[in-house]
Design an enzyme around this catalytic site. Sequence first.
Site, PDB file in Angstrom:
ATOM      1  N   SER A 134      -0.070  -4.872   0.843  1.00 22.91           N
ATOM      2  CA  SER A 134      -1.457  -5.327   0.733  1.00 22.91           C
ATOM      3  C   SER A 134      -2.292  -4.195   1.317  1.00 22.91           C
ATOM      4  O   SER A 134      -2.114  -3.016   0.976  1.00 22.91           O
ATOM      5  CB  SER A 134      -1.615  -6.648   1.496  1.00 22.91           C
ATOM      6  N   TYR A 148     -11.213  -4.155  -5.138  1.00 24.33           N
ATOM      7  CA  TYR A 148      -9.925  -3.757  -4.538  1.00 24.33           C
ATOM      8  C   TYR A 148      -9.489  -4.847  -3.552  1.00 24.33           C
ATOM      9  O   TYR A 148      -8.332  -5.295  -3.577  1.00 24.33           O
ATOM     10  CB  TYR A 148     -10.066  -2.411  -3.826  1.00 24.33           C
ATOM     11  N   LYS A 152      -6.032  -7.344  -3.342  1.00 28.51           N
ATOM     12  CA  LYS A 152      -5.129  -7.431  -2.189  1.00 28.51           C
ATOM     13  C   LYS A 152      -5.164  -8.834  -1.567  1.00 28.51           C
ATOM     14  O   LYS A 152      -4.153  -9.300  -1.042  1.00 28.51           O
ATOM     15  CB  LYS A 152      -5.464  -6.339  -1.161  1.00 28.51           C
TER      16      LYS A 152
HETATM   17  P1  NAP Z   1      -1.024   7.136  -3.429  1.00 25.57           P
HETATM   18  O1  NAP Z   1      -0.624   8.279  -2.575  1.00 25.57           O
HETATM   19  O2  NAP Z   1      -2.192   7.269  -4.333  1.00 25.57           O
HETATM   20  O3  NAP Z   1       0.256   6.652  -4.274  1.00 25.57           O
HETATM   21  C1  NAP Z   1       0.123   5.588  -5.177  1.00 25.57           C
HETATM   22  C2  NAP Z   1       1.424   5.394  -5.907  1.00 25.57           C
HETATM   23  O4  NAP Z   1       1.281   4.278  -6.800  1.00 25.57           O
HETATM   24  C3  NAP Z   1       1.794   6.608  -6.750  1.00 25.57           C
HETATM   25  O5  NAP Z   1       3.187   6.828  -6.639  1.00 25.57           O
HETATM   26  C4  NAP Z   1       1.431   6.159  -8.163  1.00 25.57           C
HETATM   27  O6  NAP Z   1       2.220   6.746  -9.163  1.00 25.57           O
HETATM   28  C5  NAP Z   1       1.769   4.680  -8.072  1.00 25.57           C
HETATM   29  N1  NAP Z   1       1.201   3.928  -9.188  1.00 25.57           N
HETATM   30  C6  NAP Z   1      -0.094   3.771  -9.547  1.00 25.57           C
HETATM   31  N2  NAP Z   1      -0.178   3.023 -10.660  1.00 25.57           N
HETATM   32  C7  NAP Z   1       1.089   2.706 -11.024  1.00 25.57           C
HETATM   33  C8  NAP Z   1       1.677   1.977 -12.078  1.00 25.57           C
HETATM   34  N3  NAP Z   1       0.936   1.398 -13.049  1.00 25.57           N
HETATM   35  N4  NAP Z   1       3.040   1.839 -12.119  1.00 25.57           N
HETATM   36  C9  NAP Z   1       3.812   2.425 -11.172  1.00 25.57           C
HETATM   37  N5  NAP Z   1       3.321   3.151 -10.151  1.00 25.57           N
HETATM   38  C10 NAP Z   1       1.978   3.289 -10.090  1.00 25.57           C
HETATM   39  O7  NAP Z   1      -1.394   5.857  -2.521  1.00 25.57           O
HETATM   40  P2  NAP Z   1      -0.646   5.224  -1.259  1.00 25.57           P
HETATM   41  O8  NAP Z   1      -1.527   5.357  -0.101  1.00 25.57           O
HETATM   42  O9  NAP Z   1       0.749   5.707  -1.170  1.00 25.57           O
HETATM   43  O10 NAP Z   1      -0.660   3.686  -1.712  1.00 25.57           O
HETATM   44  C11 NAP Z   1       0.517   2.897  -1.748  1.00 25.57           C
HETATM   45  C12 NAP Z   1       0.142   1.438  -1.542  1.00 25.57           C
HETATM   46  O11 NAP Z   1      -0.409   1.270  -0.247  1.00 25.57           O
HETATM   47  C13 NAP Z   1      -0.908   0.924  -2.530  1.00 25.57           C
HETATM   48  O12 NAP Z   1      -0.562  -0.391  -2.933  1.00 25.57           O
HETATM   49  C14 NAP Z   1      -2.196   0.913  -1.712  1.00 25.57           C
HETATM   50  O13 NAP Z   1      -3.113  -0.044  -2.161  1.00 25.57           O
HETATM   51  C15 NAP Z   1      -1.645   0.579  -0.326  1.00 25.57           C
HETATM   52  N6  NAP Z   1      -2.531   1.005   0.777  1.00 25.57           N
HETATM   53  C16 NAP Z   1      -2.721   2.320   1.056  1.00 25.57           C
HETATM   54  C17 NAP Z   1      -3.559   2.671   2.106  1.00 25.57           C
HETATM   55  C18 NAP Z   1      -3.829   4.097   2.496  1.00 25.57           C
HETATM   56  O14 NAP Z   1      -4.770   4.354   3.253  1.00 25.57           O
HETATM   57  N7  NAP Z   1      -3.045   5.057   2.065  1.00 25.57           N
HETATM   58  C19 NAP Z   1      -4.216   1.680   2.848  1.00 25.57           C
HETATM   59  C20 NAP Z   1      -3.999   0.349   2.529  1.00 25.57           C
HETATM   60  C21 NAP Z   1      -3.147   0.022   1.501  1.00 25.57           C
HETATM   61  P3  NAP Z   1       1.719   7.977 -10.096  1.00 25.57           P
HETATM   62  O15 NAP Z   1       2.187   9.216  -9.402  1.00 25.57           O
HETATM   63  O16 NAP Z   1       2.417   7.727 -11.402  1.00 25.57           O
HETATM   64  O17 NAP Z   1       0.223   7.895 -10.211  1.00 25.57           O
END
Ligand code: NAP
Length: 276
Positions: A134, A148, A152
Amino acid sequence: MSKVFFVTGASRGLGAEIVRAALERGHQVAATARDAAAVAKAYPEEPANLLALTADVTDPAQLRAAVEATVERFGRLDVVVNNAGYGLVGAVEEVSDEAARDLFEVNVFGVINTLKATLPVLRAQRSGHVLNLSSVGGFATAPGVGLYGATKFAVEALSEALQGELAPLGVRVTIVEPGGFRTDFLNPASLRTEPATIADYEAGAGPVRQSMGANDGKQAGDPVKAANAIIDVTEVAEPPLRLQLGADAIARIEAKLDLVRRELEQWKHVALATDL
Ligand code: NAP
């Protein structure tokens, strides 16, 4: 004890670090991404306990095939990490119908698709652990990121329900609520931003619009530490329903809890006067 992990969105960011941390601890990992080649690129050393698979979370058939390949290779499935997702900036009224639906397709239906592909295996085993990414925004959202937050909040609701549905079957559920972590999340490679088309929202949504871009690469959260904290909760006997990550997440969640408690006390006389 070595477990079998199934991770979505494993090409970059938190997903890639979760895969790395799990491999380092000797687990077997199915790392899935829209493009399996991107996974292979993220782990050029290609350890024997890694299986790189293509699975766009919006494609149920790809997910089913990926789960089949995982069970065929590793014999079981223990931990499902619903990690794939992205952020969207824009005041609620400014977000196009298409952008809103695309976001729900990945962040909500992507989770449901992955659950439908993996839960039959966990239910049959009568064991397993589902971790749903989330966000702090899934507990306390803000102007400019309402859509967004809505995705979540939806993940939180279905996870709460799942916990009760799966507990009798020996399957655990944990919601992960990260604050800001230094991944691609705020980078235009991941984050989608709707144009600011309605000047009236400059005061309400403008500050968050600006801070999102400005914070790219400056987030306080360490993705490696987050990944290890996530793996840690898969190794305890009684995992929590919610795992917050980052001091900013704690501050925002505490503020929301205080606000809800204060309003509840102030207005509960109205609620209590409405029963027959
Ligand atoms: P990120 O670095 O942008 O990575 C996102 C990942 O999701 C990438 O591997 C991307 O793959 C994949 N993705 C997007 N659309 C997809 C799809 N249709 N099918 C399969 N994979 C897909 O972001 P992150 O920070 O690691 O985010 C991971 C999770 O944590 C997300 O759910 C995000 O909402 C949550 N989150 C992150 C933060 C933060 O600050 N980083 C905070 C709160 C929550 P591609 O390479 O193919 O695009």
